[in-house]
Write a protein that holds these residues in place. Structure first.
Motif: not given
Length: 303
Positions: A120-126
């Motif tokens: 949730a705190d790293d949407l780019l990675l997701s």
């Protein structure tokens, strides 16, 4: 009436190809569903397509699962595609849509949809890994001569009545769905992250099956050119040109087929030629641009 016997070798190859195709569809559908469940759905990313719309609808009406809503949209779209474009989708595409829905809703039921991987705190990675996983799953499905349905079918229908390529129309359709996500979620990050997923998905699909939305120029030399011509004209619904050739070693006159097809159609044509003439010569060439009938016209190029 004389009974025609199918050689056991051809029957065995056909059975093997069928098993492989349906295996690819099953595995691809599972990977596609996992990409959505783990990386996309929990964070309200809207990467186009019917499942992108499903994410929006699920946000508005939580009782409607993403996969189920995607299937509900896919059914009429597939029927409309068959009516307008012909029965080119078939059982494989229907199976792919049903399996994707089962896997997506099943995984959601067992895993949940509240940040299963803690991204949730790293949407780019997701988005990056979501695009990779979804692209790989779709690539396997396309490799089995099936389609993902949804926006693919819409783009093909629009392309039939316009001069715009399927690839360009697909980007337009998916972008419209992304903008719908912006309106519903009221967050500018949503479309930006969604376009990242769409871009990466397309690139991974290209890598998985050597591309989908670009054209390939083919040069084919075969003694059975008439049979190959029929497959190009009536099965793929493509055109082509006969060129006069001469064997450098034998000096024999030859008829050379020159045609241009999409990347999706290359593997299908190769399979057809393999059954018609396994000894045929076939050169597949990348093209940066195709101008002419059936593609972009000179008027559009100069406009």
């Amino acid at each position: 009436m004389k009974q025609i016997k199918i050689p056991s070798q051809l029957y065995g190859e056909s059975l093997k190809r069928t098993v492989l195709d349906y295996s690819l569809i099953t595995i691809g559908a599972f990977i596609l569903a996992a990409g959505f469940v783990f990386f996309i759905n929990p964070y309200n990313i809207v990467p186009g397509g019917v499942y992108g719309i499903g994410i929006v609808v699920h946000h508005l009406i939580p009782a409607i699962p993403v996969g189920t809503f995607g299937l509900i949209l896919n059914v009429p779209l597939t029927l409309l595609g068959i009516r307008i474009l012909g029965a080119r989708f078939g059982l494989k595409t229907v199976l792919g849509m049903i399996l994707t829905t089962i896997f997506m809703d099943g995984l959601t039921y067992f895993i949940g949809e509240n940040d299963p991987l803690g991204l949730a705190d790293d949407l780019l990675l997701s988005c990056v890994f979501g695009g990779i996983v979804i692209g790989f799953g779709l690539g396997l499905i396309f490799k089995a001569k099936a389609t993902s349905g949804g926006s693919d079918i819409v783009a093909m229908i629009l392309a039939k009545f316009t001069k715009i390529s399927v690839g360009q129309l697909l980007m337009v359709v998916d972008s419209v769905i992304v903008l719908v996500g912006l309106i519903v979620f009221k967050d500018w990050k949503i479309p930006l992250y969604s376009w990242i997923v769409i871009f990466i998905t397309g690139k991974v699909i290209d890598i998985t099956i050597d591309g989908l939305n670009y054209e390939r120029a083919l040069v084919i030399v075969s003694e059975k050119h008439e049979l190959i011509k029929e497959k190009i004209l009536y099965t793929l619904e493509r055109g082509g040109t006969y060129l006069k050739g001469e064997g450098m070693f034998s000096g024999d006159n030859k008829r050379v087929i020159f045609t241009v097809v999409t990347r999706r159609e290359v593997s299908a044509l190769q399979a057809m030629i393999k059954h018609i003439d396994p000894k045929a010569f076939m050169a597949v060439m990348e093209t940066s641009e195709i101008i002419g009938e059936g593609f972009k016209s000179l008027e559009e190029k100069s406009a």
